[in-house]
Design an enzyme around this catalytic site. Structure first.
Site, PDB file in Angstrom:
ATOM      1  N   ASP A 197       0.864  -1.174   0.000  1.00 24.43           N
ATOM      2  CA  ASP A 197       0.000   0.000   0.000  1.00 24.43           C
ATOM      3  C   ASP A 197       0.903   1.228   0.000  1.00 24.43           C
ATOM      4  O   ASP A 197       2.118   1.107   0.143  1.00 24.43           O
ATOM      5  CB  ASP A 197      -0.913  -0.012   1.233  1.00 24.43           C
ATOM      6  CG  ASP A 197      -2.149   0.863   1.074  1.00 24.43           C
ATOM      7  OD1 ASP A 197      -2.111   1.797   0.258  1.00 24.43           O
ATOM      8  OD2 ASP A 197      -3.140   0.621   1.785  1.00 24.43           O
ATOM      9  N   HIS A 198       0.301   2.392  -0.165  1.00 20.49           N
ATOM     10  CA  HIS A 198       1.052   3.641  -0.244  1.00 20.49           C
ATOM     11  C   HIS A 198       1.021   4.369   1.099  1.00 20.49           C
ATOM     12  O   HIS A 198      -0.020   4.927   1.472  1.00 20.49           O
ATOM     13  CB  HIS A 198       0.446   4.552  -1.314  1.00 20.49           C
ATOM     14  CG  HIS A 198       0.509   3.993  -2.696  1.00 20.49           C
ATOM     15  ND1 HIS A 198      -0.452   4.266  -3.664  1.00 20.49           N
ATOM     16  CD2 HIS A 198       1.417   3.188  -3.297  1.00 20.49           C
ATOM     17  CE1 HIS A 198      -0.138   3.645  -4.789  1.00 20.49           C
ATOM     18  NE2 HIS A 198       0.989   2.984  -4.586  1.00 20.49           N
TER      19      HIS A 198
ATOM     20  N   ILE B  63      -4.763   4.318   1.559  1.00 22.26           N
ATOM     21  CA  ILE B  63      -5.807   3.288   1.490  1.00 22.26           C
ATOM     22  C   ILE B  63      -5.888   2.731   0.065  1.00 22.26           C
ATOM     23  O   ILE B  63      -6.942   2.725  -0.567  1.00 22.26           O
ATOM     24  CB  ILE B  63      -7.171   3.790   1.989  1.00 22.26           C
ATOM     25  CG1 ILE B  63      -7.014   4.620   3.268  1.00 22.26           C
ATOM     26  CG2 ILE B  63      -8.098   2.618   2.275  1.00 22.26           C
ATOM     27  CD1 ILE B  63      -8.309   5.126   3.868  1.00 22.26           C
ATOM     28  N   HIS B  64      -4.745   2.250  -0.425  1.00 23.18           N
ATOM     29  CA  HIS B  64      -4.632   1.659  -1.760  1.00 23.18           C
ATOM     30  C   HIS B  64      -4.146   0.214  -1.661  1.00 23.18           C
ATOM     31  O   HIS B  64      -3.309  -0.231  -2.428  1.00 23.18           O
ATOM     32  CB  HIS B  64      -3.640   2.474  -2.608  1.00 23.18           C
ATOM     33  CG  HIS B  64      -4.113   3.847  -2.929  1.00 23.18           C
ATOM     34  ND1 HIS B  64      -3.272   4.859  -3.362  1.00 23.18           N
ATOM     35  CD2 HIS B  64      -5.360   4.399  -2.896  1.00 23.18           C
ATOM     36  CE1 HIS B  64      -3.959   5.960  -3.568  1.00 23.18           C
ATOM     37  NE2 HIS B  64      -5.230   5.707  -3.299  1.00 23.18           N
ATOM     38  N   LEU B  65      -4.678  -0.518  -0.705  1.00 25.86           N
ATOM     39  CA  LEU B  65      -4.158  -1.850  -0.392  1.00 25.86           C
ATOM     40  C   LEU B  65      -4.313  -2.802  -1.573  1.00 25.86           C
ATOM     41  O   LEU B  65      -5.373  -2.886  -2.179  1.00 25.86           O
ATOM     42  CB  LEU B  65      -4.868  -2.397   0.844  1.00 25.86           C
ATOM     43  CG  LEU B  65      -4.185  -3.497   1.626  1.00 25.86           C
ATOM     44  CD1 LEU B  65      -4.622  -3.443   3.092  1.00 25.86           C
ATOM     45  CD2 LEU B  65      -4.498  -4.866   1.072  1.00 25.86           C
TER      46      LEU B  65
END
Length: 509
Positions: A292-293, A444-446
């Site tokens: 994720d980021h 929240i880019h899982l």
């Protein structure tokens, strides 16, 4: 009734997947959504309004709120959408494709169907680019409207000028191949309205006689008998039910899908057995090694006259490489023309300020999702392990310093009246590290919690067609299958996943 396909999850991938599958009139489809499925004219105001994130807050009835650890001493609540449209119904509406280097990297790992050359025609087919129209790169008649954020404001103009002054190149089209740089953010926010993928795809498809959509229905586990999926155990309004299906596709998102796999006995056998979950398939990769980021927010006070008219949300974005980083860039700075509090509440605070969101787009650190309990109502354990790899800390530190340099540039002098955080004193590595550890957040880019890979990849959970190893009739179709998080936000890629998995299923792969 036994459905040909049950799709679990009506989000950014699940909605398009169900819609595309329903184009075959001989295939019966049931789409299950845990949250509400409002009619087009009954979508809540905070969901329609693409200028705020009012629904993307912990505890909102249209969200899942997952407790998580971003780092050992950094607890966090991860918010995901819980209604038709999934997280695409509540997020900032960014619609940036994965870079060609991302797609070709997935292909090199044994997933040749995902190379940039093969997915580009699908990218074009799924979009209607309102800026460029139909070209060799863009589509002009797809279900997803894409429009770049307006740039005519003091903050957007200052951000662009500051980036150029610091030596960064221009990137006017973030969805085309080319070197990273500064340019407008492509979005699915049109006339201030957030157009999420599920609603766009299902607007007409849900009225076909071979497709049914059920809201407020929570999947509890997938039932597997003799190595084959037979359906899904669900709960609606406190009543349990078994839905029979010849094939089940999980599209619950990169947290929901691995959680449901684990609850169904699909995952690391030793850990499942310890919790009393009967093992269906020993797949140690479920929930393991996600990416994720990590993100930091640098807020600034506005200097009058501030933004012109109503402030936009996410407007202009700078993508660039850290020293020694990859050519496609591993850092991103996103301009928001509102203070974060205003963005989340929808109530202007009158400060005239805004924020820069600094994200590491190519992290080396890996997280994991695991079961706390065999009870499906107990949320999973989510450990991001951000900055556990020292190189990630070094790169994010470089991104933070770049953001501060932008705000302190001559171009921003008429817009910025000083930083809210990290403050002038945070200049040394140790000071910045302390601030980062205290303020660490997530984009929240899982992705990658049930990743795809070839047969010799022992950590892979699915093959490149989304088929779960060791279980017939079960697939996963969301960002959990991506081997690594894209070097841009994954919203557009999630739509691509729904499109591709539907194509694979329809041709028999």
């Amino acid at each position: 009734m036994t459905y040909d396909v049950v799709v679990v999850g009506g989000g950014t991938a699940g909605g398009p997947l169900a819609a595309r599958l329903s184009e075959d009139p001989d295939r019966t489809i049931l789409l299950l959504e845990a949250g509400p499925v409002p009619a087009d004219d009954a979508v809540p105001a905070e969901v329609r309004d693409g200028t705020t994130l009012r629904a993307a807050v912990p505890g909102h009835p249209l969200t899942w709120s997952y407790p998580a650890l971003l780092a050992p001493s950094r607890p966090y609540t991860v918010v995901r959408g819980r209604m038709m449209g999934g997280s695409g119904a509540i997020n900032g509406g960014a619609f940036v494709r994965a870079r060609p280097e991302d797609a070709d990297g997935w292909a090199r790992r044994g997933n040749d169907e995902w190379s940039y050359g093969r997915v580009l025609p699908v990218w074009r087919e799924l979009e209607s680019d309102l800026d460029h129209g139909a070209t060799d790169v863009h589509g002009g008649s797809g279900p997803m409207p894409v429009l770049r954020a307006p740039q005519q404001s003091p903050a957007a103009e200052a951000f662009h000028a500051a980036a150029v002054d610091l030596g960064f190149g221009e990137e006017p089209d973030k969805n085309a191949p080319g070197a990273p740089g500064v340019g407008p953010l492509p979005r699915t926010v049109v006339a201030g309205i957030r157009r999420n993928a599920a609603m766009q795809y299902l607007a007409s498809a849900r009225h076909r006689p071979n497709v049914a959509v059920r809201g407020d229905t929570r999947a509890l586990r997938v039932r597997v008998e003799c190595g084959r999926t037979t359906g899904v155990e669900v709960e609606t309004a406190g009543r349990g039910e078994f839905v029979e299906a010849r094939e089940v596709v999980l599209a619950c998102g990169a947290i929901g899908s691995p959680h449901l796999l684990l609850l169904s006995g699909i995952g690391p056998a030793e850990k499942l057995t310890a919790l009393g979950v009967p093992v269906v398939a020993d797949l140690p990769g479920v929930g393991r090694d996600f990416t994720d980021h990590p993100q930091l927010v640098v807020e600034w006070r506005g200097r009058p006259p501030g933004a012109v008219g109503r402030p936009e949300t996410f407007v202009t974005v700078l993508d660039f490489a850290s020293p020694g980083g990859p050519a496609q860039g591993d850092l991103e700075i996103l301009l928001c023309e509102q203070p974060i509090r205003d963005l989340l509440t929808g109530v202007p605070g009158g400060t005239g300020g805004g924020a820069l969101l600094v994200s590491l787009q190519g992290p080396e650190s890996r997280g994991r999702i695991s079961l706390r309990s065999a009870d499906p109502y107990v949320p999973p354990r989510i450990e991001y392990r951000y900055l556990s790899e020292p190189v990630d800390r070094v790169r994010l530190r470089h991104g933070l310093r770049t953001a501060v340099a932008l705000l302190r540039s001559r171009a921003f002098a008429g817009v910025v009246d000083g930083l809210v955080d990290p403050g002038a004193a945070a200049v040394g590595d140790a000071d910045l590290d302390r601030w980062m550890d205290a303020q660490l957040g997530t984009a929240i880019h899982l992705c990658g919690s049930a990743r795809m890979g070839p047969a010799d990849d022992t950590g892979a959970v699915v093959d490149q067609y989304g088929r779960v190893r060791g279980v017939s009739g079960l697939r996963v179709a969301d960002t959990s299958i991506l081997p690594t998080v894209p070097s841009r936000g994954p919203g557009a890629t999630a739509v691509l996943i729904g499109e591709l998995i539907a194509r694979f299923m329809r041709r028999g792969d």
